[in-house]
Write an enzyme that holds these catalytic residues in place. Structure first.
Site, PDB file in Angstrom:
ATOM      1  N   VAL B  14       1.027  -9.265  -6.309  1.00 14.18           N
ATOM      2  CA  VAL B  14       0.520  -8.232  -7.215  1.00 14.18           C
ATOM      3  C   VAL B  14      -0.003  -8.858  -8.508  1.00 14.18           C
ATOM      4  O   VAL B  14      -1.058  -8.455  -9.019  1.00 14.18           O
ATOM      5  CB  VAL B  14       1.603  -7.170  -7.507  1.00 14.18           C
ATOM      6  CG1 VAL B  14       1.104  -6.158  -8.525  1.00 14.18           C
ATOM      7  CG2 VAL B  14       2.007  -6.462  -6.215  1.00 14.18           C
ATOM      8  N   GLU B 129       3.689   3.175 -13.158  1.00 11.67           N
ATOM      9  CA  GLU B 129       2.905   3.888 -12.142  1.00 11.67           C
ATOM     10  C   GLU B 129       2.938   3.171 -10.800  1.00 11.67           C
ATOM     11  O   GLU B 129       3.030   3.798  -9.737  1.00 11.67           O
ATOM     12  CB  GLU B 129       1.451   4.009 -12.612  1.00 11.67           C
ATOM     13  CG  GLU B 129       0.523   4.750 -11.675  1.00 11.67           C
ATOM     14  CD  GLU B 129       0.917   6.201 -11.531  1.00 11.67           C
ATOM     15  OE1 GLU B 129       0.684   6.959 -12.463  1.00 11.67           O
ATOM     16  OE2 GLU B 129       1.485   6.580 -10.475  1.00 11.67           O
ATOM     17  N   VAL B 132       5.699   3.598  -7.684  1.00 11.65           N
ATOM     18  CA  VAL B 132       5.742   4.691  -6.703  1.00 11.65           C
ATOM     19  C   VAL B 132       4.337   4.956  -6.167  1.00 11.65           C
ATOM     20  O   VAL B 132       3.414   5.251  -6.926  1.00 11.65           O
ATOM     21  CB  VAL B 132       6.287   5.998  -7.332  1.00 11.65           C
ATOM     22  CG1 VAL B 132       6.337   7.108  -6.300  1.00 11.65           C
ATOM     23  CG2 VAL B 132       7.663   5.772  -7.953  1.00 11.65           C
ATOM     24  N   ILE B 136      -1.810   5.072  -5.933  1.00 16.00           N
ATOM     25  CA  ILE B 136      -1.941   6.514  -6.180  1.00 16.00           C
ATOM     26  C   ILE B 136      -1.438   6.855  -7.578  1.00 16.00           C
ATOM     27  O   ILE B 136      -0.293   6.528  -7.903  1.00 16.00           O
ATOM     28  CB  ILE B 136      -1.105   7.326  -5.167  1.00 16.00           C
ATOM     29  CG1 ILE B 136      -1.418   6.901  -3.728  1.00 16.00           C
ATOM     30  CG2 ILE B 136      -1.321   8.823  -5.352  1.00 16.00           C
ATOM     31  CD1 ILE B 136      -0.441   7.491  -2.704  1.00 16.00           C
ATOM     32  N   GLY B 187       1.945  -8.673   9.815  1.00 14.03           N
ATOM     33  CA  GLY B 187       2.145  -8.678   8.369  1.00 14.03           C
ATOM     34  C   GLY B 187       2.283  -7.286   7.761  1.00 14.03           C
ATOM     35  O   GLY B 187       2.293  -7.135   6.546  1.00 14.03           O
ATOM     36  N   GLU B 190       7.959  -6.553   6.869  1.00  8.89           N
ATOM     37  CA  GLU B 190       8.594  -7.795   6.464  1.00  8.89           C
ATOM     38  C   GLU B 190       9.722  -8.169   7.415  1.00  8.89           C
ATOM     39  O   GLU B 190      10.178  -7.354   8.216  1.00  8.89           O
ATOM     40  CB  GLU B 190       9.140  -7.646   5.039  1.00  8.89           C
ATOM     41  CG  GLU B 190       8.013  -7.538   4.018  1.00  8.89           C
ATOM     42  CD  GLU B 190       8.502  -7.504   2.591  1.00  8.89           C
ATOM     43  OE1 GLU B 190       9.367  -8.323   2.235  1.00  8.89           O
ATOM     44  OE2 GLU B 190       8.006  -6.662   1.823  1.00  8.89           O
ATOM     45  N   ASP B 201      13.654   1.467   0.434  1.00  6.78           N
ATOM     46  CA  ASP B 201      12.472   1.392  -0.428  1.00  6.78           C
ATOM     47  C   ASP B 201      11.986   2.802  -0.783  1.00  6.78           C
ATOM     48  O   ASP B 201      11.649   3.088  -1.935  1.00  6.78           O
ATOM     49  CB  ASP B 201      11.375   0.606   0.306  1.00  6.78           C
ATOM     50  CG  ASP B 201      10.069   0.605  -0.461  1.00  6.78           C
ATOM     51  OD1 ASP B 201       9.992  -0.100  -1.486  1.00  6.78           O
ATOM     52  OD2 ASP B 201       9.137   1.317  -0.052  1.00  6.78           O
ATOM     53  N   LYS B 205      11.908   4.838  -4.647  1.00  6.76           N
ATOM     54  CA  LYS B 205      10.785   5.590  -5.217  1.00  6.76           C
ATOM     55  C   LYS B 205      11.171   7.056  -5.435  1.00  6.76           C
ATOM     56  O   LYS B 205      10.761   7.690  -6.406  1.00  6.76           O
ATOM     57  CB  LYS B 205       9.577   5.464  -4.289  1.00  6.76           C
ATOM     58  CG  LYS B 205       9.066   4.022  -4.198  1.00  6.76           C
ATOM     59  CD  LYS B 205       8.189   3.802  -2.969  1.00  6.76           C
ATOM     60  CE  LYS B 205       7.684   2.357  -2.911  1.00  6.76           C
ATOM     61  NZ  LYS B 205       7.072   2.045  -1.596  1.00  6.76           N
ATOM     62  N   GLY B 302      -0.156  -3.281  -1.340  1.00  2.00           N
ATOM     63  CA  GLY B 302      -1.312  -4.174  -1.295  1.00  2.00           C
ATOM     64  C   GLY B 302      -1.630  -4.681  -2.678  1.00  2.00           C
ATOM     65  O   GLY B 302      -1.439  -3.976  -3.663  1.00  2.00           O
TER      66      GLY B 302
END
Lengths: 433, 433
Positions: B14, B129, B132, B136, B187, B190, B201, B205, B302
């Site tokens: 990221v 932001e 979550v 978006i 991919g 994980e 996960d 969120k 991503g």
């Protein structure tokens, strides 16, 4: 805890929705933000009609200009509608350095350039989330969440009336006129319905989205607009058989540095998210160069959903005002450039749905196919239904991508054929590819 | 034109996406907002691996604490991950009055209360932001666009890996383990996949969304969580036949003033918008008391989509910093209350999908139906398939709404029946009614 004093101009449907929302959730909003919204004044020429809302004595007035001038009032909410007196009020408030919140898409479409500049020159803001997509926070998403993105394309279903009519035509197989009349009777469509069904309302919203995406006020003249008036049930049925739905779309694209912009009915693949948007709902599909595909969905109209968007803007304007922030991004994003380049309609490449009516004679189809070939149009699929008793055969085709000018040439040539028995119908097919 | 100097901690996937996005669109962002984002420092323990990004000499460093302390640096972007050193960095930056942008959902889920309070006490902001829904702008929509709304319910598809697996299981009819292995090879998942497929996960969120919706940090312990591990292809097939899809949902509701919260696989009607969310996409469906239904859709992960969200926060934090705004709404909204009331799982009313395995003996179904009746559970539909060669009959049922404690009682009683030949399978059915 700080307080912000609001002057609302226009106590109609949305005005009453805004006041209702603040009465209901004002203390929650104060808890969340530290700012208490206070509806200090409401101006309307008619202050006697019951809006279903109780307000304190002295809040209602018929003198909008006095509200704007009142030094106690921190910000102005313009909900009078139209582009005449609304423009006067908006400019006057901005000139006095007061932020203006509006839901008026026509005002922004027609006078946006003047309004954004006046806001900037007076170091204040204009906020207009409610002007596009009703309660959907689409402009805020565009100007904040997606601020780091070049906007590659936007597809919007922006008129609930049209989407409602199209959804019912598809489900019930009934003709346009019948559904429209029913929609009018149920209050889903206005009388006259022109602004909605001819695509004008969608175009008002499309130019606001395009202005924000590409950084300068886009005039209505840059948005070729066609609506759904008189759309035949045959098109809906044919599209359905081929795996598509018909939606009235605002289409906004960056076409190699030129802005491509239109409002038109288009076939969209049934499996695409945007095809799931039914009834009077709106949705905006935005593709950014970094974020990729995003979509925003919700109610595009209605007193409370639109009120929700106005209230969101009120609280943002309040925070900006209390913190003495200069012109907000909702102003600066509209004034990055003095002028945009627009893609000529002739040069736009698109896929199309075409319905022809041919005499059932040998060689008819060959003539048509020759014309398409001469105009560099490849046919992706053809459905020729068994001929009617009349001896006339409806032929439905989906093309590959070709240039608009070639489509126009081909359509003219086909219509001139002796075997052509009705004006060809043509509609854009948008596969988001 | 103003300038903001950014210190990025963590130069992984990221981090590199954020830098790439700013390099690509930094000047556009400056045009739009009047603020130029400058990546002044990037700290990572590994500064030799090629990230596919070229940065100026002197930008890379291994000393994150020095970046935080550097008086030239206006704001800190925390992208190191985990909840240990990330917590230290975040708190240290906030204590120095520097706004922090983070994509770290686990950090917020585990230490949110401490972090929001530290931001508030130091008159600065935490922006998250990207934590979550990836790209978006869902939190921004919630805290700005929908600020005037009481949140009635939120349904989120928040884990792209699970949604990808469920989409492929549905399309291909293959078993969970096979699709998971393939997703890992490609991919999309994980190794180990636990955090994703066990719903952790999604729960990270969900608690952030719930905290913002109801105004106080929600602990992970308040979110009963089950994932999709080992979900049988039979459930997908049965759901499909009944007109439903299975999605891993975060469910957040205002249940008469108590917060209802869970992460669980659930059947959703195929015609509902949320069922159209396929592959690795995320979506959040939010119902507000004023705005009614809204939905937000996009890529939940991503490098670039997540980078897009981080960049949006950077620009907001930059504006807040330059304008000397105090703690932003992303802080104040999380600290409205000291404590929330949670709805006991036992009291939640829901519909369920139930699959039983019964010996094919006279009276078997009658016994089951008696148990449901005794537990006040009405059956909406039953499908009993022809018995297998084994003499065992799978029975699939959809119930009406009933209380969780009654379901638990009924399931236990049914399992104890002599005609019951396998543990009953039960899953929530969410029809958004």
């Amino acid at each position: 805890m700080k307080e912000i004093k609001i002057g609302i101009l226009g106590f109609g449907t949305v005005g009453a929705g805004v006041v209702e929302g603040i009465q209901k959730n004002g203390s929650l909003m104060a808890e969340r933000t530290g700012i208490t919204p206070v509806v200090a004044k409401i101006a309307d020429l008619d202050i006697t009609t019951d809006r279903g809302i109780t307000v304190d004595d002295g809040v209602l007035t018929t003198d909008a200009m006095a509200v704007i001038a009142d030094p106690e009032i921190d910000l102005i909410v313009e909900l009078v509608g139209g582009t005449s007196i609304a423009r006067t009020f908006t400019l006057e408030a901005l000139k006095q350095g007061k932020p203006v919140i509006t839901a008026n898409k026509a005002l922004l479409a027609d006078y946006g350039a003047e309004i954004y500049k006046t806001a900037r020159d007076n170091n204040t803001g204009i906020y207009y989330e409610a002007a596009v997509g009703g309660g959907i926070p689409i402009l805020r998403s565009q100007r904040a969440g997606l601020i780091g993105n070049q906007i590659e394309s936007i597809y919007g279903i922006l008129n609930g009336t049209c989407n409602y009519i199209l959804t019912r035509m598809e489900r019930e197989g009934l003709p346009f006129d019948e559904i429209l009349a029913d929609a009018q009777a149920l209050g889903y469509a206005e009388t006259p319905p022109d602004l909605d069904i001819d695509g004008i309302d969608t175009a008002h919203k499309a130019v606001v989205l395009a202005s924000m995406a590409y950084g300068a006020p886009v005039p209505m003249s840059a948005c070729p607009t066609s609506g759904i008036r008189g759309l035949s049930a045959s098109e809906i049925e044919n599209a359905d058989e081929l795996g598509y739905q018909i939606k009235l779309l605002a289409i906004i694209k960056d076409n190699n540095g030129e802005v491509e912009l239109s409002v038109e009915p288009a076939l969209v693949p049934k499996e695409h998210m945007i095809a799931s948007v039914a009834d009077s709902f709106n949705a905006v599909f935005v593709k950014g160069d970094i974020v990729d595909d995003t979509m925003y969905y919700g109610r595009g109209a209605g007193r409370l959903p639109t009120g929700s968007a106005v209230i969101g803007d009120i609280m943002e304007a309040a925070s900006d005002t209390l913190n003495r922030v200069g012109p907000p991004v909702s102003v600066t994003m509209m004034l990055q450039k003095t002028e945009l380049k627009y893609c000529s309609a002739d040069n736009i490449e698109k896929r199309c749905y075409i319905r022809l009516c041919l005499e059932d004679k040998p060689g008819a189809m060959a003539k048509v196919m020759n014309i398409f070939g001469e105009h560099n149009i490849s046919i992706a699929s053809v459905v020729q239904k068994e001929r009617h008793e009349s001896g006339r055969a409806p032929v439905v085709m989906l093309t590959q991508k070709a240039r608009e000018s070639e489509f126009v040439g081909a359509m003219n040539a086909i219509q001139a054929l002796d075997v052509s028995c009705a004006e060809p119908i043509r509609m854009r097919l948008e596969d988001f590819g």
